[in-house]
Design a protein around this motif. Structure first.
Motif, PDB file in Angstrom:
ATOM      1  N   GLN A 289       0.586  -1.296   0.398  1.00 17.63           N
ATOM      2  CA  GLN A 289      -0.082   0.156  -0.222  1.00 17.63           C
ATOM      3  C   GLN A 289       0.983   1.505  -0.306  1.00 17.63           C
ATOM      4  O   GLN A 289       0.835   2.694  -0.794  1.00 17.63           O
ATOM      5  CB  GLN A 289      -0.815  -0.228   0.889  1.00 17.63           C
ATOM      6  N   VAL A 290       1.827   0.849   0.916  1.00 13.74           N
ATOM      7  CA  VAL A 290       2.517   2.197   0.946  1.00 13.74           C
ATOM      8  C   VAL A 290       3.498   1.818  -0.184  1.00 13.74           C
ATOM      9  O   VAL A 290       3.487   3.567  -0.540  1.00 13.74           O
ATOM     10  CB  VAL A 290       3.739   1.880   2.094  1.00 13.74           C
ATOM     11  N   ARG A 291       3.912   1.724  -1.466  1.00  8.44           N
ATOM     12  CA  ARG A 291       4.491   1.379  -2.110  1.00  8.44           C
ATOM     13  C   ARG A 291       3.600   1.581  -3.648  1.00  8.44           C
ATOM     14  O   ARG A 291       3.714   2.765  -4.374  1.00  8.44           O
ATOM     15  CB  ARG A 291       4.692   0.487  -2.642  1.00  8.44           C
ATOM     16  N   LEU A 292       2.437   1.523  -3.553  1.00  6.40           N
ATOM     17  CA  LEU A 292       1.800   2.592  -3.877  1.00  6.40           C
ATOM     18  C   LEU A 292       1.042   3.786  -4.303  1.00  6.40           C
ATOM     19  O   LEU A 292       1.706   3.897  -5.363  1.00  6.40           O
ATOM     20  CB  LEU A 292      -0.287   1.874  -4.093  1.00  6.40           C
ATOM     21  N   ASP A 293       1.497   3.806  -2.828  1.00  2.63           N
ATOM     22  CA  ASP A 293       0.573   5.483  -3.106  1.00  2.63           C
ATOM     23  C   ASP A 293       1.822   6.444  -3.517  1.00  2.63           C
ATOM     24  O   ASP A 293       1.886   7.182  -4.069  1.00  2.63           O
ATOM     25  CB  ASP A 293       0.629   5.869  -1.535  1.00  2.63           C
ATOM     26  N   ARG A 294       3.071   6.081  -2.784  1.00  4.69           N
ATOM     27  CA  ARG A 294       4.501   6.949  -3.187  1.00  4.69           C
ATOM     28  C   ARG A 294       4.469   6.436  -4.488  1.00  4.69           C
ATOM     29  O   ARG A 294       5.022   7.266  -5.727  1.00  4.69           O
ATOM     30  CB  ARG A 294       5.355   6.421  -2.438  1.00  4.69           C
ATOM     31  N   ALA A 295       4.384   5.592  -5.483  1.00 14.18           N
ATOM     32  CA  ALA A 295       5.037   4.693  -6.640  1.00 14.18           C
ATOM     33  C   ALA A 295       3.909   6.151  -7.257  1.00 14.18           C
ATOM     34  O   ALA A 295       3.804   6.885  -8.259  1.00 14.18           O
ATOM     35  CB  ALA A 295       4.412   3.882  -6.916  1.00 14.18           C
TER      36      ALA A 295
END
Length: 356
Positions: A289-295
């Motif tokens: 989820q953090v990766r998706l938001d950051r990406a």
């Protein structure tokens, strides 16, 4: 910080305060970035007021900052940097209050947004109103730093609101006067009484009606509504998954290993997995989820290449990142970037982390 502190509900500390401390360190020739990364914090994440840092990591950073700077009065220095907008919606709401008393009432209601580990009470003692702060005893050596920052930060706030010191106001502090205090005495525009029964700001009742300099009713209403929304979100963020997420999204290096996150939260790896499972989420799902938001943010707002984004998200190459992003969203990163060129919304995982 002691392991017992982990048992206290950790709603995190606004990252912008750590960023401000880092700037103070830099001005004194201390390598702030080295200290931040040593405690597992990414300096690039600390300028966003929506980001909150685990109290465990914040405490470790402040402890190291005081030791390596050799400045036990760092809390007073921080208080001097706390301009109203730095406090987010609470600062804006206070700035647009009609009177000092109204601003104090906002502080009582919304202090949890800025310092959730402290309690605050508004009481009357004869001709005086007392703004009393409690808690933080589990923070050990950080207690003095935090009370310095909060009490003298509030004095700074009142000075900004009125343009002058509040007549007849003084500060009460528990404990003996610290050795460093006299070096900062001229920076504090009100008297300070040590060896008191509490940590408090004492204000004459008559001064509560003093008008502020910046009052704007429309802006006050907007900022108060933002405070209410933020308070509701923070209450929802009391779940364990939200605590794990805070550590992950501010972590250096990124993404952190499960063992590192567990150690930061003073729990075993097995306990971390179990508590996440109780909330129907896994550690990898929080990382994703953090990766998706950051990406999503990087694809929308920067011209970084896919290889650069992949590297920042901890992927071996752009191909691995592309496969993961397409699995999350149904779109390739390039297609998403094109689609979002004129839009602000970001995609979400099919099963997002609860309690964000």
């Amino acid at each position: 910080m002691a392991a017992a502190a982990a048992q206290v509900q950790d709603l995190g500390l606004p990252a912008i305060y750590l960023h401000t401390i880092a700037e103070l360190l830099r001005e004194r020739g201390v390598d702030d970035r080295a200290i931040l990364t040593r405690v597992g914090l990414d300096p690039a994440c600390l300028t966003d007021d929506d980001v909150r840092v685990s109290m465990n990591q914040a405490g470790e950073f402040v402890t190291r900052a005081v030791i390596e700077s050799g400045e036990p009065g760092l809390g007073i220095l921080l208080a001097g940097e706390l301009v109203l907008p730095l406090h987010g919606p609470l600062g804006v709401a206070a700035m647009n209050s009609r009177t000092l008393g109204e601003a104090m009432s906002l502080l009582v209601r919304y202090l949890k947004l800025r310092a959730p580990h402290l309690g605050i009470f508004l009481e009357t003692e004869g001709n005086y109103t007392v703004l009393r702060f409690t808690g933080g005893s589990e923070l050990g050596m950080l207690q003095s730093f935090i009370m310095d920052a909060v009490l003298f930060g509030c004095i700074k706030m009142s000075l900004q609101l009125l343009g002058k010191p509040v007549d007849g106001t003084f500060v009460r502090r528990r404990g003996r006067e610290p050795n460093y205090y006299q070096r900062f005495r001229q920076r504090i525009p009100v008297p300070v009484e040590f060896e008191a029964v509490d940590d408090a700001i004492v204000i004459p009742n008559a001064e509560l009606a003093a008008p502020t300099r910046f009052s704007d009713e429309q802006m006050a209403n907007i900022s108060r509504a933002q405070c209410e929304q933020a308070l509701q979100r923070l209450t929802e963020d009391a779940c364990f998954a939200a605590r794990v997420r805070r550590v992950i999204e501010t972590s250096h290096p990124f993404p952190p290993k499960l063992a590192r996150v567990a150690a930061t939260l003073f729990v075993s790896e097995r306990t971390l997995k179990r508590r996440l499972q109780e909330e129907n989420i896994s550690f990898q799902a929080v990382v994703d989820q953090v990766r998706l938001d950051r990406a999503s943010e990087l694809l929308r707002s920067t011209s970084m290449s896919l290889s650069q984004i992949a590297d920042g998200l901890g992927y071996a190459d752009a191909a691995n990142f592309t496969r993961a992003f397409k699995r999350w969203t149904g779109l390739s990163p390039s297609a998403y970037r094109s689609e979002q060129a004129n839009r602000d919304s970001a995609p979400r995982l099919a099963h997002p982390v609860s309690g964000r």
